[in-house]
Design a protein around this motif. Structure first.
Motif, mmCIF file in Angstrom:
data_model
loop_
_atom_site.group_PDB
_atom_site.id
_atom_site.type_symbol
_atom_site.label_atom_id
_atom_site.label_comp_id
_atom_site.label_asym_id
_atom_site.label_seq_id
_atom_site.Cartn_x
_atom_site.Cartn_y
_atom_site.Cartn_z
ATOM 1 N N PRO A 1 0.643 9.207 2.415
ATOM 2 C CA PRO A 1 -0.573 9.463 2.701
ATOM 3 C C PRO A 1 -1.524 8.317 3.596
ATOM 4 N N VAL B 1 1.274 16.592 -0.147
ATOM 5 C CA VAL B 1 2.568 17.226 -0.091
ATOM 6 C C VAL B 1 2.750 17.317 1.543
ATOM 7 N N ASP B 2 4.099 17.371 1.864
ATOM 8 C CA ASP B 2 4.563 17.547 3.239
ATOM 9 C C ASP B 2 4.335 19.071 3.815
ATOM 10 N N GLY C 1 3.624 13.910 1.355
ATOM 11 C CA GLY C 1 4.093 13.475 0.178
ATOM 12 C C GLY C 1 4.652 12.256 0.206
ATOM 13 N N THR C 2 4.789 11.386 1.037
ATOM 14 C CA THR C 2 5.448 10.191 1.376
ATOM 15 C C THR C 2 4.481 9.086 1.430
ATOM 16 N N PRO D 1 -6.177 0.285 4.265
ATOM 17 C CA PRO D 1 -6.250 1.202 3.191
ATOM 18 C C PRO D 1 -7.647 1.414 2.699
ATOM 19 N N THR E 1 0.693 -1.063 -0.060
ATOM 20 C CA THR E 1 0.023 0.031 -0.082
ATOM 21 C C THR E 1 0.970 1.328 -0.039
ATOM 22 N N MET F 1 -2.335 2.552 6.711
ATOM 23 C CA MET F 1 -2.015 2.077 5.377
ATOM 24 C C MET F 1 -1.391 0.868 5.159
ATOM 25 N N PRO G 1 9.446 5.010 1.378
ATOM 26 C CA PRO G 1 8.665 5.818 0.867
ATOM 27 C C PRO G 1 9.428 7.187 0.445
ATOM 28 N N ARG G 2 9.188 7.824 -0.568
ATOM 29 C CA ARG G 2 9.728 9.061 -0.580
ATOM 30 C C ARG G 2 8.913 10.076 -1.378
ATOM 31 N N SER G 3 8.930 11.376 -1.140
ATOM 32 C CA SER G 3 8.239 12.548 -1.616
ATOM 33 C C SER G 3 8.512 12.707 -3.306
ATOM 34 N N ALA G 4 7.864 13.405 -3.754
ATOM 35 C CA ALA G 4 8.047 13.730 -5.173
ATOM 36 C C ALA G 4 9.464 14.738 -5.100
#
Lengths: 108, 314
Positions: B43, B86-87, B40-41, B66, A30, B48, A90-93
């Protein structure tokens, strides 16, 4: 966002003229689904300068094993046919884009 | 990228999860303009990675984490909330209003701020943990368990999460070693009973993991008296509140939890409210987080209403 398989990996990644971000994911993950918009955004941002491909590790466990992927999501950056950087988790854009820029700049 | 959004709102909610999404549902339904920064990473928050929730009221057959988050998220959208993946990078809290600057540079101004940033996995702080993260060290059995099919693994911890992870992994892995530093498990009775039915789980009490061994991937763990050859180490020793965003700006406890005036969600800064795992070291349930998100939204709405009245009178 281009799905690759064991058969297409060499063509799409190892012999790519551009640096490649390889996004490893699985249907059960997920957190991978949560990161997909970020990967999609990076693919758009870097179009023409670097390519972005995805690997379904459930369908291609041999690619996961080869890259020592033991945690998802995972990202490997290829340049000139070799892995130059990996990210686990997990990483952000923004984080993906910053890492990709460094790979393009040859800092890694 | 997100620059097209309105950047002035009645309320900004930071953090997605049952607390944040529920706050957005209530604020939206109260007619307030509300934006929720989902992160951002990851949500959706901790749920989840929870495949099955058996104790959320209204779901007699259980609910997937989820799916439950997606339901509350869609409810927030339907109530008029704006959601942005977004963070939050920084906050500026002033008497006149509050500003949250997102990681993409967009600034969100609001009179009320609801903090719902949750908690993150605690680390063991032992040799090998950082070096082998993603190389056999994991904080999520449901995410990474399938890589350890038939292999022996260690789960570290003794609470609900650790025992749930051990039960989950026992269906995939070879031998599962549950290592806990105390003399008894803290997990609930029902989970301990479930654990007892798993033939391939060994529980090691009064035992600490001293180091994680391996060069390019995990090959074993060193315990107090012995070593165990394992391919995976799943760390489930608790959570730390994710309060770095507001450190120094709002009052926090020694453990990092944001201090609120119970039973309200008011922090020591007017117009700033906090809810969910960020304020709660004790209960940490989906339903208590959702409940506290509701409280925060009602408190924020009352705060806004009081100021609306003052402004009308002036």
């Amino acid at each position: 966002m281009n799905p690759v398989t064991s058969d297409s990996f060499d063509d799409q990644v190892r012999r790519s003229a551009l640096p490649v971000l390889v996004d490893f994911w699985a249907p059960w993950c997920t957190r991978c689904a949560g990161m997909e918009p970020a990967v999609r955004e990076v693919a758009t941002t870097f179009a023409g300068r670097g390519s972005v491909v995805t690997v379904d590790v459930e369908a291609h466990p041999e690619l996961a094993a080869e890259h020592l992927v033991l945690s998802l999501p995972a990202v490997a950056f290829y340049r000139d046919g070799a892995v130059v950087r990996t990210l686990a988790g997990p990483r952000s854009a923004e984080e993906l884009a910053a890492a990709f820029e460094e790979v393009l700049d040859g800092q890694h | 990228m997100h620059g097209t959004h309105l950047t002035r709102y009645d309320a900004v909610v930071v953090g997605s999860g049952p607390a944040g999404y529920t706050a957005a549902v209530y604020l939206g339904r109260a007619g307030r303009s509300v934006v929720l920064l989902e992160g951002g990473t990851a949500p959706g928050g901790a749920l989840m990675t929870t495949p099955e929730i058996e104790n959320y009221p209204g779901f007699p057959d259980g609910a997937g984490g989820p799916e439950l988050m997606d339901s509350i998220r869609r409810q927030a959208l339907r109530c008029g909330a704006t959601l942005v993946p977004v963070d939050a990078a920084s906050v500026e809290l002033t008497g006149a209003g509050h500003r949250v600057v997102a990681a993409d540079g967009t600034a969100y101004d609001a009179r009320a701020l609801v903090l719902a940033t949750g908690a993150e996995h605690r680390r063991l702080g032992i040799d090998g943990e950082d070096r082998l993260a993603g190389r056999g060290v994991s904080w999520c059995g449901t995410c990474d368990g399938p890589f350890f099919a038939g292999r022996d693994v260690v789960v570290v911890g003794g609470g609900d999460t650790a025992v749930e992870e051990a039960c989950f992994l026992s269906r995939i892995a070879g031998q599962v070693h549950l290592v806990h530093r105390s003399a008894r498990l803290r997990a609930s009775r029902v989970l301990q009973d479930r654990l007892a039915t798993r033939a391939n789980v060994t529980v090691h009490l009064d035992t600490r993991v001293r180091a994680i061994e391996g060069t390019d991937r995990v090959t074993g763990v060193r315990l107090d008296q012995r070593s165990l050859p394992v391919a995976g180490v799943f760390v489930a020793i608790g959570h730390d509140p994710r309060s770095a965003l507001v450190a120094g700006a709002v009052e926090t406890t020694a453990s990092g939890h944001v201090v609120v005036e119970h039973p309200s969600s008011r922090t020591n800064v007017p117009g700033v409210f906090a809810c969910g795992d960020l304020v709660d070291p004790t209960y940490r349930q989906a339903i208590t987080a959702a409940g506290s998100g509701c409280v925060a939204a009602l408190d924020a709405d009352a705060y806004l209403a009081a100021r609306d009245t003052t402004r009308d009178a002036a």
